[in-house]
Design a protein around this motif. Structure first.
Motif, PDB file in Angstrom:
ATOM      1  N   TYR A   1       0.838  -1.197   0.000  1.00  0.00           N
ATOM      2  CA  TYR A   1       0.000   0.000   0.000  1.00  0.00           C
ATOM      3  C   TYR A   1       0.872   1.245   0.000  1.00  0.00           C
ATOM      4  O   TYR A   1       1.887   1.304   0.691  1.00  0.00           O
ATOM      5  CB  TYR A   1      -0.909   0.023   1.223  1.00  0.00           C
ATOM      6  CG  TYR A   1      -2.000  -1.020   1.221  1.00  0.00           C
ATOM      7  CD1 TYR A   1      -3.125  -0.883   0.416  1.00  0.00           C
ATOM      8  CD2 TYR A   1      -1.902  -2.156   2.030  1.00  0.00           C
ATOM      9  CE1 TYR A   1      -4.129  -1.847   0.420  1.00  0.00           C
ATOM     10  CE2 TYR A   1      -2.900  -3.112   2.046  1.00  0.00           C
ATOM     11  CZ  TYR A   1      -4.014  -2.950   1.239  1.00  0.00           C
ATOM     12  OH  TYR A   1      -5.005  -3.905   1.243  1.00  0.00           O
ATOM     13  N   ARG A   2       0.467   2.249  -0.757  1.00  0.00           N
ATOM     14  CA  ARG A   2       1.132   3.562  -0.764  1.00  0.00           C
ATOM     15  C   ARG A   2       0.054   4.601  -0.520  1.00  0.00           C
ATOM     16  O   ARG A   2      -0.569   5.098  -1.451  1.00  0.00           O
ATOM     17  CB  ARG A   2       1.817   3.812  -2.115  1.00  0.00           C
ATOM     18  CG  ARG A   2       2.792   2.717  -2.555  1.00  0.00           C
ATOM     19  CD  ARG A   2       4.054   2.680  -1.734  1.00  0.00           C
ATOM     20  NE  ARG A   2       4.955   1.617  -2.194  1.00  0.00           N
ATOM     21  CZ  ARG A   2       5.854   1.774  -3.153  1.00  0.00           C
ATOM     22  NH1 ARG A   2       5.979   2.939  -3.776  1.00  0.00           N
ATOM     23  NH2 ARG A   2       6.620   0.761  -3.508  1.00  0.00           N
TER      24      ARG A   2
ATOM     25  N   GLY B   1      -2.631   7.125  -0.340  1.00  0.00           N
ATOM     26  CA  GLY B   1      -2.915   8.333  -1.092  1.00  0.00           C
ATOM     27  C   GLY B   1      -2.163   8.465  -2.395  1.00  0.00           C
ATOM     28  O   GLY B   1      -2.274   9.481  -3.070  1.00  0.00           O
ATOM     29  N   LYS B   2      -1.391   7.446  -2.760  1.00  0.00           N
ATOM     30  CA  LYS B   2      -0.572   7.537  -3.975  1.00  0.00           C
ATOM     31  C   LYS B   2      -1.058   6.559  -5.037  1.00  0.00           C
ATOM     32  O   LYS B   2      -1.659   5.536  -4.734  1.00  0.00           O
ATOM     33  CB  LYS B   2       0.896   7.279  -3.651  1.00  0.00           C
ATOM     34  CG  LYS B   2       1.513   8.319  -2.725  1.00  0.00           C
ATOM     35  CD  LYS B   2       2.989   8.041  -2.495  1.00  0.00           C
ATOM     36  CE  LYS B   2       3.608   9.119  -1.587  1.00  0.00           C
ATOM     37  NZ  LYS B   2       5.054   8.879  -1.358  1.00  0.00           N
ATOM     38  N   THR B   3      -0.775   6.890  -6.278  1.00  0.00           N
ATOM     39  CA  THR B   3      -1.103   6.036  -7.409  1.00  0.00           C
ATOM     40  C   THR B   3       0.185   5.512  -8.015  1.00  0.00           C
ATOM     41  O   THR B   3       1.088   6.287  -8.328  1.00  0.00           O
ATOM     42  CB  THR B   3      -1.893   6.819  -8.474  1.00  0.00           C
ATOM     43  OG1 THR B   3      -3.117   7.291  -7.891  1.00  0.00           O
ATOM     44  CG2 THR B   3      -2.199   5.947  -9.672  1.00  0.00           C
TER      45      THR B   3
ATOM     46  N   ARG C   1      -2.542   0.438 -13.009  1.00  0.00           N
ATOM     47  CA  ARG C   1      -2.400   1.674 -12.243  1.00  0.00           C
ATOM     48  C   ARG C   1      -3.539   1.798 -11.221  1.00  0.00           C
ATOM     49  O   ARG C   1      -4.706   1.940 -11.589  1.00  0.00           O
ATOM     50  CB  ARG C   1      -2.385   2.862 -13.199  1.00  0.00           C
ATOM     51  CG  ARG C   1      -1.893   4.164 -12.583  1.00  0.00           C
ATOM     52  CD  ARG C   1      -1.503   5.152 -13.680  1.00  0.00           C
ATOM     53  NE  ARG C   1      -1.052   6.422 -13.146  1.00  0.00           N
ATOM     54  CZ  ARG C   1       0.161   6.629 -12.655  1.00  0.00           C
ATOM     55  NH1 ARG C   1       1.032   5.628 -12.643  1.00  0.00           N
ATOM     56  NH2 ARG C   1       0.512   7.812 -12.183  1.00  0.00           N
ATOM     57  N   TRP C   2      -3.183   1.747  -9.945  1.00  0.00           N
ATOM     58  CA  TRP C   2      -4.175   1.788  -8.859  1.00  0.00           C
ATOM     59  C   TRP C   2      -3.733   2.774  -7.784  1.00  0.00           C
ATOM     60  O   TRP C   2      -2.539   2.950  -7.537  1.00  0.00           O
ATOM     61  CB  TRP C   2      -4.345   0.410  -8.220  1.00  0.00           C
ATOM     62  CG  TRP C   2      -4.948  -0.623  -9.120  1.00  0.00           C
ATOM     63  CD1 TRP C   2      -4.316  -1.330 -10.110  1.00  0.00           C
ATOM     64  CD2 TRP C   2      -6.303  -1.068  -9.114  1.00  0.00           C
ATOM     65  NE1 TRP C   2      -5.193  -2.197 -10.712  1.00  0.00           N
ATOM     66  CE2 TRP C   2      -6.421  -2.062 -10.126  1.00  0.00           C
ATOM     67  CE3 TRP C   2      -7.430  -0.747  -8.356  1.00  0.00           C
ATOM     68  CZ2 TRP C   2      -7.627  -2.721 -10.383  1.00  0.00           C
ATOM     69  CZ3 TRP C   2      -8.632  -1.411  -8.611  1.00  0.00           C
ATOM     70  CH2 TRP C   2      -8.723  -2.373  -9.607  1.00  0.00           C
ATOM     71  N   GLU C   3      -4.713   3.379  -7.152  1.00  0.00           N
ATOM     72  CA  GLU C   3      -4.466   4.304  -6.037  1.00  0.00           C
ATOM     73  C   GLU C   3      -4.847   3.635  -4.731  1.00  0.00           C
ATOM     74  O   GLU C   3      -5.902   3.014  -4.611  1.00  0.00           O
ATOM     75  CB  GLU C   3      -5.285   5.581  -6.207  1.00  0.00           C
ATOM     76  CG  GLU C   3      -5.185   6.552  -5.030  1.00  0.00           C
ATOM     77  CD  GLU C   3      -6.188   7.688  -5.111  1.00  0.00           C
ATOM     78  OE1 GLU C   3      -6.391   8.374  -4.081  1.00  0.00           O
ATOM     79  OE2 GLU C   3      -6.774   7.902  -6.192  1.00  0.00           O
ATOM     80  N   THR C   4      -3.981   3.775  -3.723  1.00  0.00           N
ATOM     81  CA  THR C   4      -4.280   3.265  -2.394  1.00  0.00           C
ATOM     82  C   THR C   4      -5.196   4.225  -1.661  1.00  0.00           C
ATOM     83  O   THR C   4      -4.930   5.429  -1.597  1.00  0.00           O
ATOM     84  CB  THR C   4      -2.985   3.101  -1.577  1.00  0.00           C
ATOM     85  OG1 THR C   4      -2.143   2.136  -2.201  1.00  0.00           O
ATOM     86  CG2 THR C   4      -3.290   2.640  -0.162  1.00  0.00           C
ATOM     87  N   ASP C   5      -6.261   3.683  -1.110  1.00  0.00           N
ATOM     88  CA  ASP C   5      -7.167   4.467  -0.280  1.00  0.00           C
ATOM     89  C   ASP C   5      -7.509   3.636   0.945  1.00  0.00           C
ATOM     90  O   ASP C   5      -7.521   2.402   0.887  1.00  0.00           O
ATOM     91  CB  ASP C   5      -8.445   4.822  -1.057  1.00  0.00           C
ATOM     92  CG  ASP C   5      -9.385   5.694  -0.244  1.00  0.00           C
ATOM     93  OD1 ASP C   5      -9.114   6.900  -0.141  1.00  0.00           O
ATOM     94  OD2 ASP C   5     -10.379   5.165   0.289  1.00  0.00           O
TER      95      ASP C   5
ATOM     96  N   ARG D   1      -6.951   3.561 -11.529  1.00  0.00           N
ATOM     97  CA  ARG D   1      -6.562   4.832 -12.144  1.00  0.00           C
ATOM     98  C   ARG D   1      -6.019   4.636 -13.559  1.00  0.00           C
ATOM     99  O   ARG D   1      -5.324   5.504 -14.083  1.00  0.00           O
ATOM    100  CB  ARG D   1      -5.507   5.530 -11.282  1.00  0.00           C
ATOM    101  CG  ARG D   1      -6.046   6.059  -9.964  1.00  0.00           C
ATOM    102  CD  ARG D   1      -7.157   7.036 -10.177  1.00  0.00           C
ATOM    103  NE  ARG D   1      -7.616   7.672  -8.944  1.00  0.00           N
ATOM    104  CZ  ARG D   1      -8.737   8.362  -8.852  1.00  0.00           C
ATOM    105  NH1 ARG D   1      -9.523   8.474  -9.928  1.00  0.00           N
ATOM    106  NH2 ARG D   1      -9.088   8.930  -7.712  1.00  0.00           N
TER     107      ARG D   1
ATOM    108  N   THR E   1     -13.783   1.838  -7.486  1.00  0.00           N
ATOM    109  CA  THR E   1     -13.185   1.501  -6.204  1.00  0.00           C
ATOM    110  C   THR E   1     -13.735   0.169  -5.733  1.00  0.00           C
ATOM    111  O   THR E   1     -14.955  -0.034  -5.702  1.00  0.00           O
ATOM    112  CB  THR E   1     -13.488   2.566  -5.136  1.00  0.00           C
ATOM    113  OG1 THR E   1     -13.007   3.837  -5.582  1.00  0.00           O
ATOM    114  CG2 THR E   1     -12.822   2.217  -3.806  1.00  0.00           C
TER     115      THR E   1
END
Length: 386
Positions: A239-240, A242-244, A263-267, A274, A369
């Motif tokens: 996990y990162r 808030g980052k994509t 390409r995925w964003e961690t929330d 993404r 999401t």
């Protein structure tokens, strides 16, 4: 101190029921706020802190605001629920049956909705869920967790039964014990109305244990996002917050875990796709998960994008009439997919029996999401899949 009655599987109490808070003025809906939710089923901990300011609280649906003092003389069930919660959804048939049968004798149900994921904060989402599930009784939106905390609640679902004098007499955290709970409803109504007789047709069937060994034990709930360090993402990139980033698909995935490619964003609430694709065709970008269960459900939303088609493959094959969930459709080429529009729980797979499987989700538009996956065993299939 509460005592547990093993024969009935109910917790017996004699505590004054808390008064409902005075309704607050509504503010513009701004989505979710922070809380400390951990997990949903059974009697495991849930959120304990109120969200930030600007969240509407104590909005009532199907009813004007109610007060416990005004309900004196009635037997009242307080049902803590959340609209994406499969454990809650499976209790609705009994709730509605009890309301239909016993309301005329002075029985009331008040559903208390406390959100888990951010998508469950907007009042309009709760209104839509109440309509979709056909809940006929009053529901109060407890976004500030005021009622939750006043009852020292810790789980969805949790049903408290209050007598005609305003005392909590029984409590059932989690699913099950429905026969015992209905006996308790009848006994408190008879206590409130001496001489009351119910129709002979109001027989209460013996309890069927949906968690018996022969029912099978499914995979535990899977939080896809970085959910208080409970997230099940198994990519080496991790996990990162808030980052994509661009993820690469590992060669394998273990039961109870998921991996992503593309390409995925961690929330905190889930993983947000993404990718740049903007057409309803599958690609190599995907989320792959492994589980063992009879039925598979997924909480998904497009609150950060447009309505989106998600293609679904189980064990390398498209879903068909023998294993597809009620939300699954098939295109002209025989490919199975779900059209994600509302922010809710979707019925993905209904297998003929419990078993181990690998499922792949192929998003087609940015903004999708995936929040969580939940499951059902061989004895948790007989409920309306709404």
């Amino acid at each position: 101190m509460p005592t547990r009655c093993p024969a009935q599987e109910l917790i017996t109490l004699h505590v004054k029921a808390p008064e409902f808070p005075v309704p607050q003025p509504e503010f513009p809906e701004t989505g979710g706020g922070p809380n400390t939710a951990t997990s949903r089923p059974g009697a495991e901990p849930g959120p304990r802190e109120a969200p930030g300011p600007g969240i509407p609280v104590n909005t009532w649906i199907n009813s004007p605001p109610l007060r416990m003092a005004g309900l004196r003389g009635k037997v009242v069930m307080i049902d803590f629920w959340e609209y994406t919660c499969i454990n809650c959804i499976r209790t609705f048939p009994d709730n509605k049956k009890w309301y239909k049968q016993y309301h005329k004798y002075g029985f009331e149900i008040i559903g208390v909705h406390d959100p888990e994921f951010d998508i469950a904060y907007p009042v309009e989402h709760v209104r839509e869920a109440v309509k979709r599930f056909g809940l006929p009784y009053p529901v109060v939106v407890d976004d500030g967790f005021t009622i939750w905390n006043s009852y020292h609640n810790s789980t969805w679902p949790n049903r408290f039964l209050i007598d005609s004098k305003g005392f909590i007499r029984f409590d059932r955290p989690g699913e099950g014990a429905d026969s015992a709970f209905e006996h308790a409803i009848q006994s408190l109504l008879e206590e409130a109305h001496p001489g009351l007789k119910f129709p002979a047709s109001y027989t209460i069937p013996p309890e069927e244990n949906a968690l018996a060994p022969n029912c099978g034990v499914p995979t535990n709930e899977m939080y896809v996002g970085h959910w208080g360090d409970q997230g099940i993402l198994a990519n080496p990139e991790g996990y990162r917050d808030g980052k994509t980033i661009d993820y690469e698909l590992p060669s394998s995935v273990e039961d109870g875990h998921a991996v992503v490619a593309g390409r995925w964003e961690t929330d905190r609430n889930g993983m947000v796709y993404r990718g740049k694709r903007k057409q309803d065709t599958p690609s190599s970008d995907e989320l792959k998960m492994r589980y063992h269960a009879r039925e598979l459900y997924a909480v998904m939303n497009v609150s950060r994008g447009r309505p989106s088609r998600v293609y679904i493959v189980q064990d390398g094959k498209d879903l068909t009439g023998t294993d597809k969930g009620v939300d699954v459709e098939t295109d002209s080429s025989g490919r199975s997919y779900i059209e994600v529009r509302e922010a809710r729980m979707y019925y993905v797979v209904q297998n003929p029996s419990l078993g181990s499987h690998t499922v792949e989700l192929f998003p087609t538009r940015p903004g999708l999401t995936v929040n969580s996956f939940t499951f059902g065993n061989d004895c948790q299939t007989q409920f309306p899949h709404l």
